[in-house]
Design an enzyme around this catalytic site. Structure first.
Site, PDB file in Angstrom:
ATOM      1  N   ASP A 238      70.483  99.980   2.709  1.00 48.28           N
ATOM      2  CA  ASP A 238      69.959  99.456   3.997  1.00 48.28           C
ATOM      3  C   ASP A 238      70.165  98.033   4.272  1.00 48.28           C
ATOM      4  O   ASP A 238      70.295  97.544   5.458  1.00 48.28           O
ATOM      5  CB  ASP A 238      68.341  99.492   3.417  1.00 48.28           C
ATOM      6  CG  ASP A 238      67.590 100.854   3.481  1.00 48.28           C
ATOM      7  OD1 ASP A 238      68.503 101.721   3.703  1.00 48.28           O
ATOM      8  OD2 ASP A 238      66.511 101.113   3.058  1.00 48.28           O
ATOM      9  N   GLU A 264      74.133 106.165   9.550  1.00 46.40           N
ATOM     10  CA  GLU A 264      74.918 104.843   9.704  1.00 46.40           C
ATOM     11  C   GLU A 264      75.864 104.957  10.822  1.00 46.40           C
ATOM     12  O   GLU A 264      76.922 104.435  10.797  1.00 46.40           O
ATOM     13  CB  GLU A 264      75.828 104.769   8.294  1.00 46.40           C
ATOM     14  CG  GLU A 264      76.951 106.192   8.435  1.00 46.40           C
ATOM     15  CD  GLU A 264      76.149 107.434   7.489  1.00 46.40           C
ATOM     16  OE1 GLU A 264      76.883 108.289   7.131  1.00 46.40           O
ATOM     17  OE2 GLU A 264      74.947 107.448   7.561  1.00 46.40           O
TER      18      GLU A 264
END
Length: 341
Positions: A238, A264
């Site tokens: 993260d 992503e």
């Protein structure tokens, strides 16, 4: 010496019925004690307190302690007479608006009457005072005082309500702004979420058609991101996503827009940017990318330019195909898909 009858009056007027008038104070100043007691007796009624003083000093002391609806001042007093006391009251911000009625035994001297009005009198009472006249005049000024107080209280209440409304409106405005921001923003990275970036893409295409400006866009995807999560944990993954978004924002133009499509994968809108310039932007982002939290990472990108009259899904599909080619040919690179004729 002054006589203060406020305490006795309050005691007799305690626990008034619901319809009782609002409390008010009347100041009586006379150096003759019998006159004070007589005036107090004549004016005694529920809700009205008579403050009695036998000198100017005593009167000023009471005025410093109480708000009064009216002041009845004897003109002839030792040391400081009624006119001088009135002038002192007019110089004090707390008492300058208090109505003053002078009580005098000399009603035939126009000069003294003029001096009284000059000192701030609103009226005169001539001794011996007729009780009916006294009660009537005092009643008028007490009623005016109560009406003024009621109006002030209403105005204060309205002002409080207005301020409360302003506060609530501002809170609602901030809450709405926050709700809109949250609805448009990806909670993890702080960039636009998928829904919003797609809306921006549609709007940018429409604007580009009106202004005949180029629109390039790119899909960026972090390479081997699953391995980062598996090796270092999701909290590091993260952090890498947030760092990547910050880095891209620092390298692109203010008019460029970055949004997270999911996972992503990110969409970069570059309005007013040709395909060649878009390639330069992506290369700058790649060249300046650094590791974060001890994790080195790269990204792949597919970039293209929207054709005339082309809709967003078709442009994204072409960029996505270019991204697939970048992944197939080794990652950490950008592949350009030419604009269709």
């Amino acid at each position: 010496m002054h006589i203060n009858t406020a305490r006795a009056q309050v005691a007799t007027a305690s626990d008034p019925p619901a319809s009782a008038p609002a409390p008010a104070n009347v100041l009586v100043v006379d150096d003759v004690e019998d006159n004070l007691l007589t005036t107090q007796s004549l004016l005694a009624r529920p809700g009205l307190t008579v403050l009695a003083a036998s000198s100017a000093a005593g009167a000023l002391e009471l005025l410093g302690q109480h708000e009064v609806a009216l002041a009845l001042l004897d003109v002839q007093m030792p040391e400081v007479n009624g006119f001088e006391l009135a002038e002192r009251m007019r110089r004090n911000d707390l008492t300058r608006t208090v109505p003053i009625i002078f009580m005098t035994g000399n009603g035939s001297d126009p000069t003294r009457t003029f001096l009284g009005y000059k000192a701030g009198a609103v009226d005169f009472l001539f001794k011996p005072v007729d009780p009916r006249v006294l009660e009537s005049k005092v009643g008028v000024f007490v009623d005016l005082y109560r009406q003024r107080r009621e109006l002030c209280e209403r105005n204060a209440k309205l002002e409080r309500l207005l301020q409360l409304n302003k506060t609530m409106a501002e809170a609602l405005r901030k809450a709405r702004g926050k709700a809109v921001q949250e609805a448009h923003t990806d909670a993890l990275t702080g960039v636009s979420n998928r829904r919003h970036i797609m809306q921006l893409g549609d709007a940018t295409l429409s604007d580009r058609r009106r202004q005949s400006l180029p629109l390039s866009l790119a899909i960026l995807d972090l390479d081997h991101f699953k391995a980062i999560n598996d090796t270092h944990g999701h909290h590091i993954g993260d952090a890498v996503l947030r760092a990547f978004c910050t880095h891209v924002d620092n390298q692109i133009r203010p008019s460029h827009l970055l949004g997270r499509l999911g996972g992503e994968e990110f969409l970069l809108l570059m309005p007013g940017t040709s395909l060649a310039d878009a390639e330069v932007v992506l290369e700058r982002v790649r060249r300046t990318l650094k590791s974060h939290a001890g994790v080195s990472y790269t990204f792949s990108a597919g970039v293209t330019q929207a054709g005339a009259g082309e809709l967003l899904p078709a442009v994204i599909k072409r960029a996505d195909n270019a991204l697939y080619e970048a992944k197939r040919t080794g990652r950490d690179c950008s592949v350009t898909s030419p604009t269709p004729p």
